[in-house]
Write a protein that holds these residues in place. Structure first.
Motif, PDB file in Angstrom:
ATOM      1  N   PRO A  33      -5.316  -3.139  -1.987  1.00 24.30           N
ATOM      2  CA  PRO A  33      -4.260  -3.080  -3.054  1.00 24.30           C
ATOM      3  C   PRO A  33      -4.522  -4.070  -4.136  1.00 24.30           C
ATOM      4  O   PRO A  33      -4.819  -5.019  -3.798  1.00 24.30           O
TER       5      PRO A  33
ATOM      6  N   LEU B  66      -4.172   1.213  -5.425  1.00 25.96           N
ATOM      7  CA  LEU B  66      -5.260   1.077  -4.409  1.00 25.96           C
ATOM      8  C   LEU B  66      -6.806   1.207  -5.103  1.00 25.96           C
ATOM      9  O   LEU B  66      -7.046   1.912  -6.029  1.00 25.96           O
TER      10      LEU B  66
ATOM     11  N   ARG C 187       0.786  -1.016   0.037  1.00 28.98           N
ATOM     12  CA  ARG C 187       0.144  -0.009   0.097  1.00 28.98           C
ATOM     13  C   ARG C 187       1.018   1.303   0.083  1.00 28.98           C
ATOM     14  O   ARG C 187       1.914   1.421  -0.322  1.00 28.98           O
TER      15      ARG C 187
END
Ligand SMILES: Cc1cc2nc3c(=O)[nH]c(=O)nc-3n(C[C@H](O)[C@H](O)[C@H](O)COP(=O)(O)OP(=O)(O)OC[C@H]3O[C@@H](n4cnc5c(N)ncnc54)[C@H](O)[C@@H]3O)c2cc1C
Ligand SMILES: Cc1cc2nc3c(=O)[nH]c(=O)nc-3n(C[C@H](O)[C@H](O)[C@H](O)COP(=O)(O)OP(=O)(O)OC[C@H]3O[C@@H](n4cnc5c(N)ncnc54)[C@H](O)[C@@H]3O)c2cc1C
Ligand code: SF4
Ligand code: FES
Lengths: 502, 306
Positions: free
Chosen positions: A381, A370, A321
């Motif tokens: 993700p 994302l 992320r």
């Protein structure tokens, strides 16, 4: 020292900075990064607290430390008093001041933070805790033995907190620890440059002074079971705080190549077994030249910064992320950046590659983006098709979380939840009568302060179970839920003498 | 530093030497003696600066309150122990019994195979099978007759004992796999084979029984740190799945184990181990009469005989 009412305009506008080791120098040593406040710093920072009547910080603290209370005592130069206020709720101020994620707890909701940088509550807490260690303060109350024998399994913060409360209540407390040294993650996980082992040892020493016995080298479940402790060894109540061991791997190809290890292994070898002092200590640790650490939590930051200190030339953080979602304390990410860790956000490994001789030579990674938020509220993700690329590294460290340790589940008749953690009710009672549990083994990996809070909560339940009166009922009736009345007598009457019980 | 015992650790009550490289330590630990089951191991630290090394519980005596370890001196720690552990001295730390005890099932006829550092650890299993009423065939491998030990103990609990030596100086000449083949040829009704020893040996044993489809349990010995499931250093591949040998094992189905994976993982620290050993031997040489420098064993090599 009752001063005139402070306002956001009258307090020192700048948050008092803390001296830190220079990033270049500290990346090569294991000494503490943050040198902590000096007396002047602490007094100045204490001035910044507005003593808010609604005390948002106290609600932001998982254990409800009386934050303005202890800060006021610092301002009044009543330092021992400040320590007393802290230790009313927090057993380990020197530890929590260093490792709590204050930015999401007390400091995150501090009123001053609405306009300026919030009061540095953590640094003040640490300063008081360190002073107490230096001065040898310990609040050892008069303890009247009550004849109850209490066993604690695991010597991490949860176990330490429960042990302290039960010892103060007069119980004969023994803590069992599998490792050869007590302290749990504080000892084997969190490295010295964040939390020196001497601080943990000093806190443990204090517990020993409370009369608590530590039995290390004891693997509960295998050497004796929980059931045996109750039926044969004479324990009246038990607390289980064994933490969440069992590191996760990703299940991608190449995870058994030499050079791939869990952050727990790296940190244990380095911190507890002191491989960093090899060959003076015997435990080996094959240092990597270019180390890739997967994950961006506290454990990952620790693994990266330890690798750097062990002599790695390059250390990479690989996280699927972005920085916003990274679970580590803000300060740790900041320190890691300063020390030259290279961050690769939105990246995930799909395979570990070897040199043909089973040694890691790199990874194949994929870029992520994302997508929609998942159950945790964070945006999920998702891999970007066709974005795979190779990444060179000669060590890969996984710091992607842990699972429940299976030993007690294998050996004792606990009811476990779906994920293998011990099932405990709201009072932290387990399915075995008289046995309580708390900390990471119940909640999954969390924080030091939450583990400690759980240990104290379990201690309250344990006292109720043993029929001991809780000192909170006398001294802090609101917190004990008995506001207004005590033993059926209206508090305003105050027609009774305070007796020292627990 | 947090010390556990007021005395300096765990007392060694007996020391016995089987050969230049193999020695036995009997350690006082009444609770452990009471809790130990066949197949379990302990983790030992010689001193405060020491490494945590896993060793199988080769025997336990509940009346005396002791456990027995049989150790091969292969590297720094095991050689230092060989030099310093005497009757009356203490180990800094010992923790256990670790691992899931071996499942002593209802097998009626079992072959218990031990080679190299596996000879002693197979003994409690052979005895447990005998006590459960099984017909026990022991197969033990040594380099030569001089290195043999515990023949009497094995004879006492085995219905048949096949000794294998490299040079044929005792029993049959050859590897323990030859012994297994001999047992299979003679008995068509073997329910289970249990093999403990160096990875190559266990691999050989698993291969020797695969075609006959005889259940074969092996005890894996990867490098460990904590032994409590906390570090994942001991991970092994079994049936394509990752397992932690210290808490999910150490016993696994030999036909499912990826031995090659185990063998290369055992070499993880070879350069550092070698450096530690050389440094230690150099420091010893200054203080005491020179000791012979021994070659580091290679886990790929068939390490035999104590
Ligand atoms: C590397 C790392 C960094 C972290 N950094 C932070 C941070 O900055 N801030 C923060 O708030 N939190 C941090 N955490 C999380 C925090 O340390 C944990 O949430 C907390 O320590 C949990 O406490 P506990 O008492 O539940 O368990 P632990 O601290 O895990 O202690 C459990 C103890 O029980 C022992 N044990 C286990 N099984 C047995 C058994 N069968 N018999 C006897 N003993 C047993 C273990 O050996 C261990 O010593 C970090 C964690 C790690 C791993
Ligand atoms: C569950 C288990 C049970 C064991 N039982 C016994 C036993 O009963 N008797 C006994 O003599 N040994 C046993 N071992 C092996 C023993 O732990 C190692 O020989 C020891 O750790 C070597 O330490 P060292 O410092 O002397 O050698 P090092 O210098 O660390 O290593 C020397 C060589 O030994 C091998 N080695 C290193 N660590 C291990 C290891 N953990 N396991 C296997 N080989 C290793 C490597 O090939 C290495 O190159 C067992 C291992 C495991 C995991
Ligand atoms: S919220 Fe901030 S300013 Fe208000 S009492 Fe708490 S620490 Fe002081
Ligand atoms: S030895 Fe650490 S998990 Fe098995």
């Amino acid at each position: 020292m009752a001063t005139k009412k402070k306002t956001i305009r009258t307090i020192p506008q700048e948050r008092t900075p803390v001296r830190e080791q220079d990033p270049q120098a500290r990346a090569k040593n294991f000494s503490e990064v943050s040198l902590g406040y000096q007396l002047d710093d602490a007094l100045r920072e204490a001035e910044r607290c507005l003593m808010c009547p609604d005390q948002p910080c106290v609600r932001g603290c998982p254990v409800g430390i009386d934050i303005p209370g202890f800060i006021r005592k610092i301002s009044e130069k009543n330092f021992h008093g400040a320590y007393d206020t802290l230790t009313d709720t927090n057993l380990l101020p020197a530890v929590c001041g260093r490792v709590c994620p204050q930015e999401t707890q007390c400091e995150g909701v501090c009123t001053v933070g609405d306009v300026l940088a919030p009061v540095a509550i953590g640094r003040l807490e640490r300063w008081v805790g360190d002073l107490a260690i230096k001065e040898g303060w310990a609040n050892i109350p008069y303890i009247e033995p009550n004849g109850f024998k209490v066993g604690i399994v695991g010597s991490g913060p949860a176990g330490m907190a429960c042990a302290a409360d039960m010892a103060k209540a007069g119980c004969d407390v023994t803590v069992y620890e599998a490792f050869h040294q007590a302290g749990g993650v504080l000892k084997y996980g969190i490295p010295d440059f964040r939390l020196p082992n001497e601080v943990v040892d000093a806190e443990i020493e204090r517990l020993v002074r409370l009369g608590i016995k530590f039995e290390c080298n004891t693997l509960v479940g295998r050497l004796f079971t929980i059931e045996q402790m109750i039926s044969e060894m004479g324990f009246h109540a038990l607390f289980v705080g064994t933490g969440a061991g069992y590191p996760s791997f990703m299940g991608i190809p190449g995870e058994s190549f030499n050079g791939v290890l869990s952050a727990n292994e790296l940190l244990t070898r380095c911190n507890l077994m002191r491989a960093k002092e090899f060959p003076n200590f015997d435990t080996p640790l094959q240092p990597g030249r270019r180390v890739a650490v997967i994950g961006a939590g506290n454990t990952a930051m620790d693994a990266m910064r330890v690798s750097l200190r062990l002599g790695a030339e390059k250390v990479y953080c690989i996280y699927r992320r972005t920085k916003t979602e990274a679970p580590a304390r803000a300060e740790e990410i900041h320190h890691a950046e300063e020390e030259g860790i290279e961050f690769h956000w939105l990246t995930s490994p799909v395979e570990i590659l070897d040199d043909g001789k089973n040694n890691v030579r790199g990874m194949r990674c994929i870029r992520m983006e994302l997508g929609e938020p998942d159950e945790s509220g964070r945006r999920r993700p998702v891999p970007v098709a066709g974005s795979e690329f190779e990444f060179e590294a000669d060590a890969v460290v996984f710091a992607i979380g842990t699972n429940a340790n299976p030993i007690l589940g294998q050996t004792c008749k606990f009811k476990l939840n779906r994920r293998g953690y011990i099932d405990a009710d709201d009072d932290l009672a387990t399915s075995i009568t008289g046995v309580f549990a708390g900390g990471d083994i119940v909640t999954g990996a969390a924080t030091v302060i939450e583990a400690m809070g759980a240990g104290r909560k379990a201690a309250r339940s344990m006292k109720a179970y043993l029929g001991l009166r809780d000192s909170d009922v006398v001294y802090l009736p609101e917190r004990a839920g008995g506001a207004g009345k005590l033993f059926g007598i209206d508090l305003s009457e105050r027609g009774y003498a305070r007796v020292r019980i627990a | 530093m947090q010390e556990t015992k007021k005395d300096t650790g765990f007392e060694i009550v007996t020391r016995e030497d089987f050969s230049d490289v193999t020695y036995l330590l009997e350690i006082r630990h009444p609770l452990m003696a009471k809790a130990a089951r066949p197949g379990q191991f302990v983790i030992v630290m010689l001193h405060e600066h020491g490494e945590r090394i896993p060793l199988t519980i080769a025997d336990f005596d509940r009346n005396k309150g002791t456990i027995t370890l049989v150790i091969q001196a292969v590297g720094k720690t095991t050689k230092e122990m060989q030099q310093n552990c005497r009757q009356g001295t203490h180990l800094y730390a010992i923790v256990g019994p670790m691992g899931i005890p071996s499942h002593i099932g209802k097998a009626k006829k079992v072959v218990c195979v031990g080679g190299g550092l596996g000879v002693a650890p197979i003994f409690p299993q052979a005895r447990a099978y005998k006590e459960s009423g099984a017909y026990v065939i022991g197969v033990v491998g040594f380099r030569s007759r001089e290195l043999m030990f515990w023949e009497d103990r094995f004879r006492a609990c085995c219905d048949e004992l096949i000794v294998c030596t490299d040079d044929g100086s005792a029993g049959i000449r050859g590897l323990v796999t030859a012994g297994i083949k001999q047992a299979i040829a003679k008995h068509s009704d073997i329910d289970e084979v249990v093999a403990i020893g160096p990875p190559v040996m266990m691999k050989g044993c698993a291969e020797a029984t695969r075609s006959a489809r005889i259940k074969t349990m092996v005890s894996l010995n990867p490098v460990m740190v904590d032994g409590t499931g906390m570090c994942g250093g001991c991970r092994v591949k079994v049936g394509g799945k990752m397992m932690f040998a210290c808490v999910d094992g150490p016993d696994f189905d030999g036909h499912q184990v990826d031995f090659d994976d185990l063998m290369f993982r055992l070499r993880r620290f070879v350069p550092t181990e070698k450096a530690a050993l050389e440094r230690w031997q150099d420091s010893c040489r200054m203080k005491i009469p020179p000791i012979e420098r021994l070659e580091l064993p290679d886990p790929f090599e068939e390490v035999k005989g104590g």
